[in-house]
Enzyme design. Sequence first.
Site, short mmCIF file in Angstrom:
data_model
loop_
_atom_site.label_atom_id
_atom_site.label_comp_id
_atom_site.label_asym_id
_atom_site.label_seq_id
_atom_site.Cartn_x
_atom_site.Cartn_y
_atom_site.Cartn_z
N PRO A 134 -1.69 13.15 3.63
CA PRO A 134 -0.80 12.37 2.76
C PRO A 134 -0.23 11.08 3.36
CG PRO A 134 0.37 14.23 3.64
CD PRO A 134 -1.05 14.36 4.12
N CYS A 135 -1.09 10.10 3.56
CA CYS A 135 -0.63 8.82 4.09
C CYS A 135 0.30 8.11 3.09
CB CYS A 135 -1.81 7.94 4.48
SG CYS A 135 -3.06 7.75 3.20
N HIS A 136 0.26 8.51 1.83
CA HIS A 136 1.16 7.92 0.83
C HIS A 136 2.62 8.29 1.10
CE1 HIS A 136 0.15 11.92 -0.82
NE2 HIS A 136 1.36 11.89 -1.38
#
Length: 171
Positions: A134-136
């Site tokens: 989850p780089c978001h």
Amino acid sequence: MSLADMSVTLGSTVDYYRPPCADALGLIRLRANHDGLTEVAFVASEDDAPRPGELTAQAKAQLEEYFAGTRRAFDLPLAPRGTDFQRRVWEALAGIPFGETRCYAEIAEQLRCKGGQRAVGAANGKNPIAIVVPCHRVIGSDGRLTGYAGGLGRKQWLLAHEAGEVPLGLL
């Protein structure tokens, strides 16, 4: 033998997924090999012939649950390609809980890389497995949304989804 034939021979698979509740996100390409999932990427179109496999089917099923709001963590074998530092950053990203965010400086500190926010940001931007890793969930230290390979509108949509809001479209 063509490159496509070589990929099939080596056991790589590719498939596509379109979130049913999230037309604004568009099409997602899934790639896997015998070691695990190698890519989850936003794409404009099916640019490679689908060759689904067991891992891409599992990824599609887990993404379906994520977008339905019934899955908060992914349980898939992952095989992203990157440097040792990039893989360390991606492992740290995978540890950010659903619905929470961290800033680049916090990730750098966690990795004992004082002052390494830019390096963390660069590695974050190279994450080949969007959503699942989850780089978001990484934001600026002032709370602002900053860079996202899939576009800031998608980042905002994903964060709103995890917050339980019903996002209507990309900004």
